[in-house]
Design a protein around this motif. Structure first.
Motif, short mmCIF file in Angstrom:
data_model
loop_
_atom_site.label_atom_id
_atom_site.label_comp_id
_atom_site.label_asym_id
_atom_site.label_seq_id
_atom_site.Cartn_x
_atom_site.Cartn_y
_atom_site.Cartn_z
N GLU A 119 -65.13 -41.11 96.81
CA GLU A 119 -63.78 -41.65 96.71
C GLU A 119 -63.77 -43.17 96.67
N ALA A 120 -64.81 -43.81 97.20
CA ALA A 120 -64.87 -45.27 97.19
C ALA A 120 -65.23 -45.83 95.82
N LEU A 121 -65.68 -44.96 94.90
CA LEU A 121 -66.08 -45.41 93.57
C LEU A 121 -64.87 -45.52 92.64
N PRO A 122 -64.95 -46.42 91.66
CA PRO A 122 -63.96 -46.40 90.58
C PRO A 122 -64.02 -45.05 89.88
N ALA A 123 -62.92 -44.65 89.25
CA ALA A 123 -62.81 -43.32 88.67
C ALA A 123 -63.91 -43.01 87.67
N ASP A 124 -64.24 -43.98 86.79
CA ASP A 124 -65.26 -43.71 85.78
C ASP A 124 -66.64 -43.53 86.40
N GLU A 125 -66.96 -44.32 87.44
CA GLU A 125 -68.26 -44.17 88.11
C GLU A 125 -68.31 -42.86 88.89
#
Length: 624
Positions: free
Chosen positions: A359-365
Motif C-alpha cells: 500500500e505504500a507503493l505508487p499504484a503502478d509500482e
C-alpha cells in the motif's frame, strides 16, 4: 567530406561498394563490416534488391551498437552517427517505409513472422528486422518469462513465513526490502531493481534466508555476475550482509560463493557463446541470483535461462537506469518495462504478508510488484540525499529538474561551466582534488601503507564518456599525470612501476584472482615496488613481475566505472552533439559518487545528455 568522396586510407570505407550501400558508407552511417555482410548476403543468397541489402547492413550496424533489431519504419529517425549532423543523416536516400517493408516481405533471405522458415539469415517480425540468431535468443528469454510466470510455486506456510519475516525484517514501517523478499517467495522469476546504495545486496541475503527458511531443506544457491570484478564484490558484500543475520539464518544459508556467469554455465573450449550447461544439461541449482543484471547481454541471458531447471527460482538484481551491456540487448530494462501480464500470482497471497509494504507503493509500482515480480528499492544508504535527487532528476529526463538540482549550490554538487577541452586553465577545483588525492596516495604508497594507499585510490576519480580525443580517457589521464608530476616531487620518475602508480586490471587472471576492472596501486615494501590490491576484503601485495594485463588509471571511462564507488567524482562532458553522452551514461557517472560530484562541461551539453536516452531497439519489451 561529402558522400561522394572516398578516403582510400580509411579502414571504414568499403571501396567496392556501390548504390545505397556506398552512399551510406561514405556518409559514415555504415562501417565497412556492415557493408561486407550485406554484400556477402548478396553473393550467397542471390539477393539483388538494394533496399534489402541496405536493411541487412543497417541491422548489422544496429547489433554492433547494442540493439537487438532494426525498427525499419523509424530507421531514418533513430539513426545517429557520431560526428555527422542529424539533418545530413536524414537527407540520405532512405527507402520509403511501405515499399521497404514490401521488399523485405518478398525477399528470399528474409523469414517473415515467427513461423517463417528457419534457414534464412534475416527475420522480419512486427516491423522489426533481426539477424535470425538474435530473434531466437530473444524468443528464448520471452518464452522463459512467460513460462516462469505461468508456473505457480507452492504457497509458503503462513505461520512460519510470518515468523521469518518478523525475524529478518523487524521494522514496523513499510519496507520495500521486505516486499521484495515476499514477492520472490511467491514467484519463479523476480527482479530486484534499485540504484547504488539502496541495499540490494542486503536484501538478497535476507531474501535467500527467507527462501531457505521456507524450503525445509538446504537449498542449492548460486550467486553470479557478468564480470569477475562484479562476482568478487557480490561474494564479499553478500557474505558481509549474511553475517548480520540472526545466527539460525546464517547456519541455514551456509557459505555464499559467487562466480561469473561464464563459470556458472561452464566454459566450452573453442566456443564463445556455448556452454556445458544448456537445456540438455541443466544447472543443478534451486535458486540463482544474478547481480549487475543490467550488464548481462541478450546472448548470455538466453543461455542462462535455457539452462535453468523448471523449478529453479531466478532473481535478477540491478539498476535498469544505468548503462546496459556493452554487447547486444538491454534485457533487464526490457523486463522491468515489459507490459504487465495477467495476474498469475494472486494479490491476496502477497498482500496478506506485505499489505503495508504494498500500500505504500505508487499504484503502478504496486501492480508491477504483484504482476511482474518487480520491486524497486528507493531509499539510499550510501551517498548524499542531494546526489540522489540529482540522479532522480537525470532519470526523469527533464532538464529543468536537473538544472534546478544543480542550481541549489549544495556542497555535494558542482557544475563547472566550461568546455573541458579548451579551457583547462579554469579547472582549479578539479586540479586541487587531483593533486590533494594524489599527494595522499603517494605518501601512503611510499610509506608502504597499502591499506591507506588503496583507500586514497577511491577518494576521487575522473570519468569520461569518450575513450579517445580531447574529451576522452587517454587525454585526461595524461593531463592528470602532468598535474601530479608538477605538484609531487619525484612523481613517476622511478620507471614503469613507480611507487604511487594507480593500476587498472584489463583482463581476468584467475591464478592471481584479479579481475577485469579491479584497481590497485604500486607501493614500497621493504624497498621493493609491489602491486597492492584488495581481494576478498583483504589487502594483498604482489610482485609487479606477475602482472601482465594492467594499465595506469588516472581517468576512467564511465562504462568501466560500473560497479565502482568513489567519494568524489568529476565527470567530463563531451560537446552537446556527441551521441555517446546519453542520459543513462550521465546517470551512471553521477551515481558513482558518494560525497561529491563535479560535472565539467557546458550547460548545453548537460541538457543534451539528459534529453538523449539510449535507444536500443528490441522486441522483448513489447513481447507478451
Amino acid at each position: 567530406m561529402t558522400v561522394t568522396e572516398v578516403d582510400v586510407n580509411d579502414a571504414q570505407q568499403a571501396l567496392r561498394a556501390d548504390g545505397p550501400l556506398a552512399v551510406f558508407n561514405r556518409a559514415g552511417v555504415l562501417g565497412a563490416a556492415d557493408v561486407h555482410v550485406a554484400r556477402r548476403l548478396q553473393r550467397l543468397g542471390g539477393e539483388t534488391d538494394e533496399r534489402v541489402l541496405l536493411a541487412a547492413a543497417l541491422v548489422v550496424r544496429a547489433v554492433r551498437q547494442g540493439s537487438v533489431c532494426l525498427e525499419v519504419a523509424r530507421a531514418a529517425a533513430t539513426t545517429a552517427v557520431d560526428g555527422v549532423e542529424a539533418e545530413d543523416v536524414a537527407a540520405l536516400p532512405w527507402p520509403e517505409p511501405a515499399a521497404w517493408r514490401a521488399a523485405l516481405e518478398s525477399s528470399g533471405v528474409v523469414a517473415i513472422g515467427e513461423d517463417g522458415p528457419a534457414d534464412r539469415p534475416l527475420r522480419f517480425v512486427d516491423g522489426l528486422l533481426y539477424l535470425d540468431r538474435y530473434w531466437r535468443q530473444e524468443r528464448v528469454i520471452a518464452g522463459y518469462v512467460d513460462t516462469a510466470m505461468g508456473r505457480p510455486v507452492a504457497a509458503p506456510d503462513a505461520s512460519s513465513m510470518s515468523a521469518a519475516l518478523a525475524r529478518l525484517f523487524p521494522g514496523k514501517e513499510p519496507d520495500r526490502q521486505r516486499l521484495a523478499a515476499v514477492v520472490a517467495a511467491h514467484r519463479r522469476l523476480s527482479i530486484l531493481a534499485g540504484g547504488p546504495g539502496t541495499g540490494k545486496t542486503t536484501t538478497v541475503a535476507k531474501l535467500l534466508a527467507l527462501l531457505q527458511d521456507q524450503a525445509g531443506r538446504r537449498l542449492r544457491i548460486a550467486l553470479a555476475a557478468p564480470t569477475g570484478k562484479a562476482a568478487a564484490r557480490l561474494q564479499e558484500a553478500a557474505t558481509s550482509a549474511a553475517q548480520l543475520l540472526p545466527s539460525e539464518d546464517q547456519q541455514r544459508l551456509g557459505d555464499l560463493e559467487a562466480s561469473t556467469l561464464h563459470r556458472l554455465l561452464g566454459f566450452k573450449p573453442g566456443a564463445r557463446t556455448r556452454f556445458w550447461h544448456d537445456r540438455d544439461n541443466r544447472l543443478p541449482y534451486d535458486v540463482v541470483v544474478v547481480d549487475e543484471a543490467s550488464m548481462v547481454s541478450l546472448t548470455m541471458m538466453s543461455r542462462l535461462v535455457d539452462a535453468l531447471r523448471p523449478d529453479c527460482r531466478l532473481v535478477l538484481v540491478g539498476d535498469p537506469d544505468q548503462l546496459a551491456s556493452v554487447e547486444v540487448g538491454a534485457v533487464l530494462g526490457d523486463l522491468v518495462e515489459r507490459p504487465l501480464p495477467p495476474g498469475v500470482v494472486q494479490r491476496e497471497d502477497v498482500s496478506t504478508r506485505a499489505a503495508a509494504d504494498l500500500e505504500a507503493l505508487p499504484a503502478d509500482e504496486r501492480e508491477r510488484a504483484v504482476s511482474a515480480g518487480v520491486v524497486r528499492l528507493s531509499h539510499v544508504y550510501r551517498f548524499s540525499q542531494e546526489i540522489q535527487q540529482l540522479a532522480d532528476a537525470i532519470r526523469s529526463g527533464v532538464p529543468d529538474s536537473v538544472l534546478a538540482a544543480i542550481a541549489e549550490e549544495h556542497p555535494s554538487i558542482e557544475l563547472v561551466e566550461v568546455d573541458p577541452a579548451s579551457r583547462t586553465s579554469e579547472l582549479d577545483s578539479l586540479r586541487q582534488d587531483v593533486v590533494a588525492t594524489g599527494r595522499e596516495l603517494v605518501e601512503a604508497a611510499r610509506a608502504g601503507d597499502a591499506e591507506a594507499a588503496l583507500a586514497r585510490l577511491e577518494r576521487h576519480r575522473v570519468l569520461c564518456a569518450h575513450r579517445e580525443g580531447p574529451y576522452g580517457v587517454a587525454q585526461w589521464g595524461s593531463r592528470v599525470e602532468e598535474w601530479l608530476a608538477e605538484a609531487i616531487d619525484g612523481y613517476g620518475r622511478d620507471g614503469h612501476w613507480y611507487v604511487g602508480r594507480p593500476l587498472l586490471v584489463t583482463a581476468n587472471d584467475y591464478q592471481l584472482r584479479l579481475f577485469n576492472g579491479d584497481t590497485g596501486v604500486v607501493v614500497d615494501v621493504d624497498g621493493h615496488a609491489r602491486a597492492a590490491f584488495r581481494r576478498d576484503g583483504q589487502v594483498v601485495t604482489l610482485p609487479t613481475s606477475r602482472l601482465s594485463d594492467v594499465q595506469t588509471v588516472h581517468a576512467l571511462s564511465v562504462h568501466r566505472s560500473q560497479g565502482s564507488q568513489f567519494d568524489r567524482v568529476s565527470v567530463v562532458l563531451p560537446p552537446a552533439e556527441s551521441p555517446l553522452m546519453t542520459r543513462e551514461l550521465l546517470y551512471t557517472a553521477v551515481t558513482r559518487a558518494k560525497e561529491h560530484v563535479r560535472i565539467i562541461g557546458t550547460r548545453e551539453a548537460l541538457v543534451a545528455a539528459v534529453q538523449r536516452p539510449i535507444i536500443r531497439a528490441s522486441g522483448l519489451r513489447g513481447r507478451r
